[in-house]
Enzyme design. Structure first.
Site, mmCIF file in Angstrom:
data_model
loop_
_atom_site.group_PDB
_atom_site.id
_atom_site.type_symbol
_atom_site.label_atom_id
_atom_site.label_comp_id
_atom_site.label_asym_id
_atom_site.label_seq_id
_atom_site.Cartn_x
_atom_site.Cartn_y
_atom_site.Cartn_z
ATOM 1 N N ASP A 444 -23.530 -25.563 8.052
ATOM 2 C CA ASP A 444 -24.696 -26.394 8.265
ATOM 3 C C ASP A 444 -25.898 -25.465 8.093
ATOM 4 O OD1 ASP A 444 -26.197 -28.625 9.020
ATOM 5 O OD2 ASP A 444 -26.392 -27.792 11.033
ATOM 6 N N ASP A 629 -24.103 -25.826 14.700
ATOM 7 C CA ASP A 629 -24.619 -25.421 16.005
ATOM 8 C C ASP A 629 -23.875 -26.133 17.131
ATOM 9 O OD1 ASP A 629 -25.610 -27.947 16.024
ATOM 10 O OD2 ASP A 629 -27.716 -27.391 16.012
ATOM 11 N N ASP A 633 -23.995 -31.541 14.473
ATOM 12 C CA ASP A 633 -22.993 -31.813 13.464
ATOM 13 C C ASP A 633 -21.633 -32.055 14.111
ATOM 14 O OD1 ASP A 633 -22.994 -29.280 14.390
ATOM 15 O OD2 ASP A 633 -23.742 -28.429 12.524
#
Lengths: 734, 44
Positions: A444, A629, A633
């Site tokens: 991400d 994190d 997500d």
């Protein structure tokens, strides 16, 4: 310095009472205190005299410098006891009553003592046994022979019954639970070897097995100790975290400093941390030039310099020369330290499914060995009763499935210990198997490849601006609108806040924030694509509007992590396909991908889109590790084969991840798949070795070729080999 | 060889003394932390 009595009274408060003392029946409470400066019996006597009027019972251990006290809380108090000790000229220390920690330490000491005794006894017994081998030839006189035999018995008794006692205890425990594990054949063979030999000493003839029995105990407990130590490497991290817990803190109040229990601290309290002390809660640093040791939390051994405004985590040590002040932000279970502890505790309880299978196999195998030993004895008995016993013992000893049971857990423990030291916590041990097969890594963007916190790079006034609108004023308005929010974009504006009054704030998910600043309607949110692109393609545009007309545009950019390039390169070197999936616009995502060296990029992805992409990769046979994190997500992480989170702030325990990156660096991650592959290889090697060894040695033992002492040596060396093989991990650096 | 009648019991006594000393040292906590002392030195 305030008066001593005021300092101790904090331990009488209900919040602390149960963590330092325990109920002991009859309404009494029991407490264990450390006493510095107590070196001799006369010191102990004077402390006893000082405490006698206050405590119901005093037990002083001069060697350990502790005092175990019982007192009646209705007549006395802990602070009175502590004050009395101090008045007598000694410095009392209050410990957290962590019973399990003390128990572990006692158990570790006892284990070491047993090994020492086992070694001493085994060496002596072997020396005494040596002359009696083939005694017909050597012609030792009968009284000397008797002396040698009786002395062997004398020395073998502590060697088997004290040093080997844990084997009997474990065997009895597993039999009571109607299981057969590997300690059962060990205990049975020790009991037979010792019992038969003792009986033969009394009877005055026949072969003795004291040498085999003591050597068996010595080598086996050595292997167990090594095993325990390598497990300790993994749990040692947790141990140190627990040890870092503090019970009290110094609060800076209007009336001066006061010592308070941790439970009394509220958010926004200001705490003073003296040099050498640990930070008790997560908080924000108020002083510049603080020097902190955060090794417990991130694995980083060097002290780090922190400045005012930095977040300090509970458990870090103030190693600077001056006291620092911290404003409390997260307390108790919300602290980073408490959450890491919870995650590691959860991981320690988990037994991977494949390990459960191995344990079952070892159980069946132990039962099989007991049967084979009985069969061997039965077959040999008609030929020679003497030989039947020796062969049955050899079978029991030689083919104990220790190596089989050790193979998995040891390699796991050694591996996760190594990862923990690098800064990767294994929250779910079962993931190590899949980690070894990872061939695709999905990153991400925000918070992983880049730093979490973007900064305002540029401010540009737009068509809606009038004379008198300056960049600084626009930033101040934006800061006012974003003030109550804590997401990274809001934090980027915090530095520009001039405390303009704001009212009627509305936040629409994905659309931005609207509100009235000094009674004018403003809104702030993403660029809707109507404006020319930003000069810096890696920046994210945020537009401030007044009455719906664009007033200013801010270019925000989260700087890439310094180690992202190296991490991506290292992953690709290992043959992993590295991809970047992000909800951001194409241009900033592409600029970042180029900067860190990623070819495969998908921008403007919704969470559902990311998950669909992941499913498609998995459908074509890829094993995917997702790095995020841990919060934004979550669906992607939940769907991935290996979920790796780099949680920021307090969100650690909620992060649904298999691996947690706790240091502020991506480097440790690149070592993880390689290490997992090594761990898997070690496990396979160990199991193969264990099976091959048993297949080879069992026929020899049943055939009577293998003598019991050879069996003991062979079996122990086999276990030792498995232990050492499991510990033989490469020295990977993060 | 008669000296062995003295030496063997003496050996047993010495082993007992060594074992007792070891158990005392271990229970006293002398083996609890073998490298902490070396690390603490620069702090003192």
């Amino acid at each position: 310095m305030t008066s001593a009595a005021a300092d101790w009274s904090v331990y009488d408060r209900p919040e602390l009472r149960d963590s330092v003392s325990a109920m002991a029946g009859d309404g009494l409470r029991e407490v264990l205190l450390g006493i510095d400066g107590m070196h001799c019996a006369s010191c102990a006597a004077s402390i006893e005299r000082a405490l006698a009027p206050l405590a119901a019972q005093v037990q002083i251990d001069v060697a350990a410098r502790t005092a175990q006290l019982r007192f009646d809380p209705r007549q006395s108090s802990l602070s009175a006891l502590l004050g009395a000790i101090e008045a007598a000229g000694f410095k009392p220390r209050v410990f957290a009553q962590d019973a399990s920690l003390n128990r572990d330490r006692r158990a570790a000491r006892e284990e070491l003592a047993r090994i020492g005794v086992a070694v001493l006894c085994a060496m002596q017994v072997m020396m005494l046994a040596w002359p009696t081998y083939g005694r017909e030839a050597s012609g030792i006189m009968a009284p000397m022979l008797a002396l040698l035999r009786w002395t062997q018995w004398l020395l073998a008794t502590p060697g088997v019954l004290y040093a080997g006692w844990p084997f009997f205890v474990h065997a009895a425990r597993s039999l009571r639970a109607r299981r057969v594990d590997m300690d059962v054949p060990i205990a049975v063979s020790l009991a037979i070897a010792y019992g038969v030999s003792a009986w033969r000493v009394l009877a005055g003839g026949g072969e003795l097995y004291f040498d085999s029995a003591t050597m068996f105990v010595m080598l086996l407990s050595g292997a167990r100790w090594l095993e325990g130590r390598s497990r300790g490497v993994a749990t040692g991290h947790l141990r140190r975290l627990l040890g870092a817990r503090k019970l009290t803190a110094t609060r800076v109040g209007a009336a001066g400093d006061e010592t308070v229990a941790l439970a009394q601290i509220a958010r926004d309290d200001i705490l003073r941390i003296a040099p050498g002390e640990a930070v008790p809660v997560d908080g924000r640093l108020l002083d510049d030039d603080a020097e902190l040791d955060e090794a417990l939390l991130s694995g980083e051994a060097r002290p780090v310099q922190r400045h005012a405004g930095a977040t300090l985590l509970a458990g870090s040590l103030n190693v600077g020369a001056t006291a620092i002040r911290v404003r409390a932000e997260a307390l108790g279970h919300d602290t980073w330290l408490a959450q890491i502890t919870a995650v590691l505790n959860r991981a320690a309880r988990e037994r991977p499914p494949f390990q459960q299978t191995l344990d079952r196999i070892a159980g069946v195998f132990s039962l099989l060995i007991l049967g084979l030993a009985a069969l061997t004895a039965a077959l040999w008995w008609p030929l020679s009763p003497e030989h039947a016993l020796s062969a049955a013992l050899a079978v029991l000893v030689a083919s104990c499935p220790c190596a089989l049971s050790l193979a998995g857990p040891l390699a796991f423990a050694a591996g996760s210990g190594r990862l923990a030291r690098l800064g990767v916590l294994v929250a779910r041990p079962r993931v190590l198997g899949r980690l070894a097969a990872v061939d695709t890594v999905i990153f991400d963007k925000t918070g992983t490849l880049t730093r979490m916190q973007p900064v305002v790079e540029d401010t540009e006034l737009l068509g809606g601006a009038r004379a008198g609108d300056s960049a600084a004023r626009c930033l101040a308005i934006a800061a006012a609108l974003e003030r109550p929010f804590t997401h990274p974009i809001a934090l980027a504006f915090r530095a520009y806040d001039r405390q303009l009054p704001v009212a009627a704030l509305h936040s629409v998910a994905g659309r931005g924030i609207s509100g009235r600043v000094e009674d004018v309607a403003y809104s702030i949110g993403a660029d809707d694509g109507m404006l020319a692109p930003l000069a810096d393609p890696a920046a994210t545009a945020i537009v401030l509007r007044r009455d719906g007309r664009p007033l200013a545009r801010f270019a925000l950019r989260a700087p890439a992590r310094e180690d992202a390039v190296a991490a991506v390169a290292a992953l690709r070197e290992q043959g992993c396909d590295v991809q970047l999936l992000t909800g951001d616009a194409e241009a900033p995502a592409r600029a970042l991908a180029q900067a860190v060296g990623i070819d495969h990029l998908r921008a403007r992805m919704s969470p559902q889109g990311k998950l669909a992409h992941l499913r498609q990769l998995q459908g074509t046979g890829h094993v995917v590790m997702a790095v995020g994190d841990g919060i934004n997500d979550a669906p992607l992480l939940a769907g991935a084969d290996v979920a790796c989170a780099m949680p920021q702030g307090a969100a650690l325990a909620q992060a649904q991840a298999d691996l947690l990156l706790v240091g502020d660096s991506l480097r440790p991650l690149t070592a993880a798949p390689a290490l997992a592959r090594v761990i898997r290889r070690r496990i396979v090697q160990n199991i193969a070795w264990a099976l091959a060894y048993n297949a080879f040695v069992l026929p020899l033992a049943m055939g009577g070729v293998l003598l019991p002492w050879m069996a003991a040596l062979g079996m122990s060396l086999s276990s030792l080999l498995v232990v050492l093989n499991a510990l033989r991990l490469p020295r990977v650096e993060g | 060889m008669e000296i062995l009648y003295l030496m063997i019991p003496l050996g047993v006594v010495l082993v007992a003394a060594a074992g007792a000393a070891l158990i005392w040292a271990v229970r006293d906590g002398q083996y609890d932390d073998l490298d902490g002392v070396a690390r603490r030195m620069p702090d003192d």
